[in-house]
Design an enzyme around this catalytic site. Structure first.
Site, PDB file in Angstrom:
ATOM      1  CB  SER A 169      -0.917   0.001   1.228  1.00  0.00           C
ATOM      2  OG  SER A 169      -1.706   1.154   1.263  1.00  0.00           O
ATOM      3  N   GLY A 170       0.561   2.180  -0.915  1.00  0.00           N
ATOM      4  CA  GLY A 170       1.319   3.415  -1.010  1.00  0.00           C
ATOM      5  C   GLY A 170       2.461   3.365  -1.994  1.00  0.00           C
ATOM      6  CB  THR A 205      -4.175   3.215  -7.518  1.00  0.00           C
ATOM      7  OG1 THR A 205      -4.562   2.201  -6.583  1.00  0.00           O
ATOM      8  CG2 THR A 205      -5.416   3.816  -8.143  1.00  0.00           C
ATOM      9  CG  ASN A 209      -1.661   4.851  -0.260  1.00  0.00           C
ATOM     10  OD1 ASN A 209      -1.599   6.060  -0.462  1.00  0.00           O
ATOM     11  ND2 ASN A 209      -1.963   3.991  -1.211  1.00  0.00           N
ATOM     12  CB  SER A 247      -4.680   2.309   1.004  1.00  0.00           C
ATOM     13  OG  SER A 247      -4.466   0.921   0.931  1.00  0.00           O
ATOM     14  CB  SER A 248      -6.611  -0.144  -3.884  1.00  0.00           C
ATOM     15  OG  SER A 248      -6.405   0.879  -4.814  1.00  0.00           O
ATOM     16  N   GLY A 287      -0.103  -6.054  -2.550  1.00  0.00           N
ATOM     17  CA  GLY A 287       1.185  -6.727  -2.416  1.00  0.00           C
ATOM     18  C   GLY A 287       1.260  -7.511  -1.116  1.00  0.00           C
ATOM     19  CD  GLU A 339      -1.714  -5.544   3.337  1.00  0.00           C
ATOM     20  OE1 GLU A 339      -2.250  -5.968   4.377  1.00  0.00           O
ATOM     21  OE2 GLU A 339      -2.219  -4.647   2.632  1.00  0.00           O
TER      22      GLU A 339
END
Length: 1092
Positions: free
Chosen positions: A124-125, A129, A174, A177-178, A406, A408
């Protein structure tokens, strides 16, 4: 495919190819990690990343894999010019870029007619995206398009803000974040134009709806609605702008984020929804659902004395009833009770306080999660192919775009991290398999012997998680379904019993002493390909069950909201009767199997091993209704793997350089962590197992041919022979390279670096030779061009001069002939014979007239016109005079205009009537002959608002005796006033003024005649003034008595009193004299003067 070995920039300049950056590798690193000399060193890998990041070079290759580092700032590398720079250029011929991957994938789809996909991963971050947005933007701008395709491009781009609003949230790592995985297919027709699309979503983080960690936020759409929604909309939804008023938005304690503008994002979402096909009714129903989730979070429960639960907040329930279109009493009942079916009978049991809260949260998660799924399907409808021709056409191809979470590893890892990391294990397995397959295919195509590559096969970890009956997911599903009180601890115990001997599975109970100190009793550890991860089993069963009570589903099925009607189908409630029966049969079968191991099974003929009992269990489980969350995710992932396996993949690995989101900051520890979890070193090791560098013959020969005399400047034989001659001259050893059918393979980066350095050393000599040859060629070509141009110009100029001279002579002869003929017929009527002559005469007159026009209105001169222009000349003279007069009048200042007006009136009155008039013409009329200080203040106060507009000293002669007395004559807006120092002697209103009389001589006498009926007046006033024409003119204009001025040729009669008259006789003399005559008349002698 031909490799040009160069790049032509947008300004037409030739840019260096990708290998040219090797000369600056000590400063900016290498653009392909495969060229790292110490490729097994993680430190060397990270140092190369650091160098490039320091120079704002955020993209680097690992073979065909693109590694992207988030710069946390805007870079000027995404313009339309940059898109054109990468369009149609071979992958390795230009510096790494996301556009290079996009274009290479697109061209591979077009040329090979095979579906492609781009896999984007990272934590994330890291910029996943944004990378997917850049790829979609590249296709929207560069692909062929018509009106429909432009509309589809808009839908593709506008779907991003909508999906981000409903599926993204602010996390600790993030701000955008998605919180879901996304796979998008973009379909292209045979021309390469996008014609359709489809989106698959994976594992939305529904738990975020009801709970957020400190410093995090719920999904963006809630804050956008509250901050950007119109006041009328919020009143309709019964919402307030303050997020702190809603329980589902306060748990993270982060209502505002500096980097997020919720109001602008709301405008973008509202603009995007109609573009992707939402009607106003659908938008309103969608917003009703979003608002209902907030109201549902504010629904509170209380506990009675006997432990029963009831709702304590009526307003949220009332709002939910209105917004969702459900029965309020049924909703209250469903939130505080649950419905069970046993032996065909329904039983309703109350929920305790904790169960009621859980049911409310489960409903909120289910409503939001299913609405999100509906939203994705709605977007898919707008992206679907509209033309039936393409559905059956074999000419269409697909590019898939996977934007997935990704690997985590958090401080607290739960069910979501387990699913995410399982997904990454599958992707890593796919990645290694496809990379090796791609390498092997390339070697076989080029005729190079394939060397077996040693790598870590993570299939053992994937089997540990997903294996039927024995995997973690199967055990989790079994624990969720088995009768009795199942809990997270019993699930962990079952894992220990089943997987206790597995090399990649550890729990606190199974670990050694050192490991136990860092693991809690509720955790288990998996040894993933990227490292060890501890998972806490708390909440695993609840999240896997994703339980929503049946009566809550029944209430939602009866909703008037059309979106919820599609999300909660009535068949789902009806089908739930069967699972209850199956669960009973399941319990009975298990009981019989355990108590009577030698008796035949209830449903199937099975042996009596444990595995067969599990088989029976799973058969019944799959008959028992909807699958559990983990199994659903596993099945979705299996389908995704099938999709990806059917396509040619490209990879983008995104890295976050720091947690503070600061540009220019490179956190080595964080980057090393991501390099490990993304498996980049493993990828590099596989890629470098054979040859580090490979290029097509034409590209290699084009770049390095100056290093060999036989290949420079041009090679005219076969490309393979040319490359062979070149490498032999360079002294390559046999173990350093191999020649394939169309490519050269170089094993060691140092070999390539030495070749590049030799080229760099050779460049000055090459440049000198090229300059010499080019300058000679350029000068020779320039001389030839100039010589040819001179000859052409001389020939053309001589011919043009001769033609021009002949044409002028012909024209002159014709002109003289016409002029002479016209002169002969000049006195005739206008006809073809004299038209030229007469026109010339007229034109000549007009030109002469233009030069000799009068310059002022006093200039009466005018050129004499020819007979044919007499009438026109008179019109022109009159028009010119009017024009000059108009200009003169417009140029007069206001004060001069007033002066002229008075002079005109004076002319009308006195011209040719009074002898002194000619002398007065040149004298200006003054605004007043008295200064303000000369008028007594007491008189001004007496006059009041009637302001003095003109004043002049006069001499008044008594009506009887004609004694001279000095006076001041003051003219106001309404009257003429005679003043003796401080006293007003006589006031003559303009309405009472009958007329004014003056003589025709040069004297200054004038008489003001008043009406006899006016008792206030003593009689006419006999006055003398040195400025008689000025006074009379102003008085006549102000009193409106211009036509009542009498210029007497002899005597003037005036009224002395009622019925009595006096007479003033005028005679000419040598000097001005005023005296009483013998007959009692006033005798005025006026001097005469010559007209000169």
């Amino acid at each position: 495919m031909r490799y040009q070995g160069r790049e032509v920039g947008v300004e037409g300049r030739v840019r260096l190819v990708m290998e040219s950056a090797l000369t600056a590798r000590d400063r900016v690193g290498v653009q392909d990690f495969v060229l790292l000399e110490n490729y097994t060193s993680e430190a060397a890998f990270i140092e190369n990343l650091r160098r490039r990041f320091r120079e704002s070079l955020i993209y680097t290759y690992i073979g065909s894999v693109l590694v992207s580092v988030n710069p946390y700032k805007e870079l000027e590398i995404y313009s339309k010019q940059h898109m054109e720079r990468y369009r149609g250029v071979s992958f390795y011929e230009i510096s790494p870029h996301i556009y290079a991957v996009s274009d290479n994938t697109y061209r591979a789809m077009r040329t090979e007619r095979k579906d492609q996909c781009i896999l984007i991963s990272g934590e994330s971050g890291a910029g996943k995206t944004e990378a997917s947005k850049k790829i979609l933007l590249y296709y929207a701008v560069t692909c062929p398009a018509n009106d429909h395709m432009a509309s589809l491009g808009d839908c593709l781009l506008q779907s991003n803000p909508v999906l981000e609003a409903f599926g993204n949230a602010k996390t600790l790592r993030n701000d955008n974040s998605s919180r879901f995985g996304k796979y998008m297919d973009v379909q292209f027709d045979f021309r390469g134009a996008p014609v359709g699309g489809h989106i698959l979503n994976y594992l939305l983080e529904k738990s975020r709806v009801v709970h957020q960690n400190h410093g995090e936020r719920n999904f963006h759409i809630f804050y956008q609605l509250l901050d950007g929604g119109e006041d009328d909309l919020l009143r309709t939804l019964d919402l307030q702008r303050n997020p702190q008023n809603y329980q589902y938005l306060v748990k993270g304690n982060c209502p505002r984020v500096s980097s997020i503008n919720d109001k602008n994002d709301w405008k973008a979402v509202r603009k995007a929804l109609p573009i992707i096909g939402f009607t106003e009714e659908e938008v309103q129903e969608l917003l009703n659902i979003i608002a209902s989730v907030l109201h549902l979070g504010n629904t509170q429960f209380g506990e009675g004395e006997e432990g029963e639960t009831h709702i304590t907040t009526e307003t949220p329930i009332r709002n939910l009833t209105m917004l969702l279109g459900v029965d309020g009493s049924a909703l209250r009942e469903a939130l505080t009770h649950k419905k069970l079916i046993a032996k065909g009978e329904e039983m309703i049991t109350p929920l305790n306080f904790e169960q009621a809260g859980s049911a409310r949260d489960a409903l909120a998660k289910a409503v939001y999660g299913r609405t999100f799924t509906w939203l994705v399907e709605k977007i898919n409808q707008s992206l679907a192919l509209k033309d039936e021709v393409y559905h059956s056409s074999k000419g269409s191809s697909v590019i898939g775009l996977l934007d997935i979470y990704g690997f985590e590893v958090l401080q607290h890892n739960s069910f979501e991290q387990f699913c995410i990391n399982y997904c990454n294990e599958k992707l890593q397995q796919l990645f290694i398999e496809l990379t090796l397959r791609s390498e092997q295919e390339e070697y076989e195509t080029e005729g190079i012997a394939w060397e077996t590559v040693q790598y870590f096969d993570n299939k053992i970890i994937c089997d540990l998680i997903e294996e039927k009956h024995k995997g973690i997911i199967s055990i989790l599903d079994e624990e969720c379904l088995r009768p009795g009180e199942a809990c997270d601890v019993s699930f962990l115990e079952k894992l220990e019993d089943t997987l206790g001997g597995h090399a990649h599975f550890v729990t606190h109970k199974l670990a050694n002493g050192k490991t136990r100190r860092v693991m809690s009793r509720e955790e288990f550890r998996l040894l993933h390909y990227a490292g060890e991860v501890n998972y806490n089993v708390s909440g695993f069963l609840d999240k896997n069950n994703d339980l929503l009570y049946r009566n809550l589903k029944e209430v939602m099925c009866q909703s008037n909201n059309q979106i919820l009607n599609q999300c909660f189908r009535r068949e789902e409630v009806i089908d739930q009767k069967r699972p209850e029966m199956v669960r009973c049969l399941l319990f009975l079968s298990l009981s019989l199997s355990l108590s009577h191991p030698h008796s035949p099974p209830l449903f199937l003929s099975l042996t009596h091993t444990q595995s067969h009992k599990l088989s029976l269990f799973h058969i019944l489980y799959f008959l028992s209704g909807p699958l559990q969350a983990a199994t659903q995710f596993k099945n979705s992932l299996t389908k995704l793997m099938e999709i990806l396996m059917s396509k040619e993949p490209s990879y983008v690995r995104c890295i976050k350089p720091n947690d503070a989101k600061q540009p220019g900051k490179f956190d080595e520890v964080l980057v090393r962590h991501q390099v490990k979890y993304l498996g980049l070193m493993e990828n590099l090791r596989v890629r470098r197992a054979g040859f580090a560098y490979r290029r097509r013959f034409e590209a290699f020969l084009q770049r390095y041919k100056p290093l060999c005399p036989e290949t420079w400047p041009n090679w005219h034989g076969r490309l393979a022979d040319g490359v062979s001659t070149l490498v032999k001259h360079l002294g390559y050893k046999p173990e350093e390279y191999k020649l394939g059918r169309s490519k050269i393979f170089i094993r060691f980066p140092k070999t390539l670096f030495a070749t590049e350095d030799a080229l760099e050393a050779k460049k000055p000599a090459i440049v000198l030779t090229l300059q010499t040859e080019w300058r000679g060629y350029r000068e020779r070509a320039k001389y030839q061009r100039i010589r040819r141009a001179v000859i052409v110009i001389q020939s053309a100029w001589r011919g043009m001069k001769a033609r021009r001279r002949a044409r002028r002579r012909r024209q002159a002869a014709e002109l003289i002939r016409r002029f002479i003929k016209g002169f002969i017929y000049r006195h005739e009527e206008y006809c073809p014979e004299n038209e030229y002559f007469l026109d010339h005469v007229r034109f000549s007159f007009l030109k002469r007239l233009r030069r000799n026009l009068p310059k002022s209105v006093l200039d009466k001169g005018w050129p004499v016109p020819p007979p044919s222009l007499t009438e026109a000349s008179e019109h022109l003279r009159r028009m010119h005079m009017q024009n000059m007069m108009l200009k003169y009048c417009r140029s007069i200042l206001p004060e001069w205009r007033k002066q002229l007006e008075q002079k005109v009136v004076a002319s009308e009155i006195f011209k040719d009537q009074k002898d002194s008039y000619p002398r007065s013409v040149a004298k200006l009329f003054l605004g007043s002959r008295l200064e303000n200080e000369q008028i007594n203040l007491k008189v001004i106060q007496t006059l009041g608002s009637d302001k003095v507009q003109y004043g002049v000293p006069v001499t008044k002669y008594d009506r009887r005796g004609f004694k001279a007395r000095p006076r001041q004559l003051l003219l106001t807006a309404s009257s003429a006033v005679l003043v003796d120092k401080t006293k007003i002697k006589q006031r003559v209103d303009y309405a009472a003024l009958r007329g004014i009389s003056v003589s025709c001589l040069t004297d200054g006498m004038f008489v003001l005649h008043v009406h006899n009926e006016d008792n206030k007046q003593k009689g006419d006033a006999v006055l003398h003034c040195d400025h008689v024409m000025e006074v009379v003119t102003k008085l006549a204009m102000m009193a409106g008595r211009i036509n009542h001025v009498n210029i007497s040729q002899g005597s003037i009669r005036f009224a002395v009193a009622r019925g009595k008259e006096g007479i003033i006789d005028f005679t000419r003399g040598s000097e001005l004299k005023v005296a009483k005559g013998k007959r009692g008349h006033l005798l005025v002698t006026a001097p005469g003067f010559s007209s000169t």
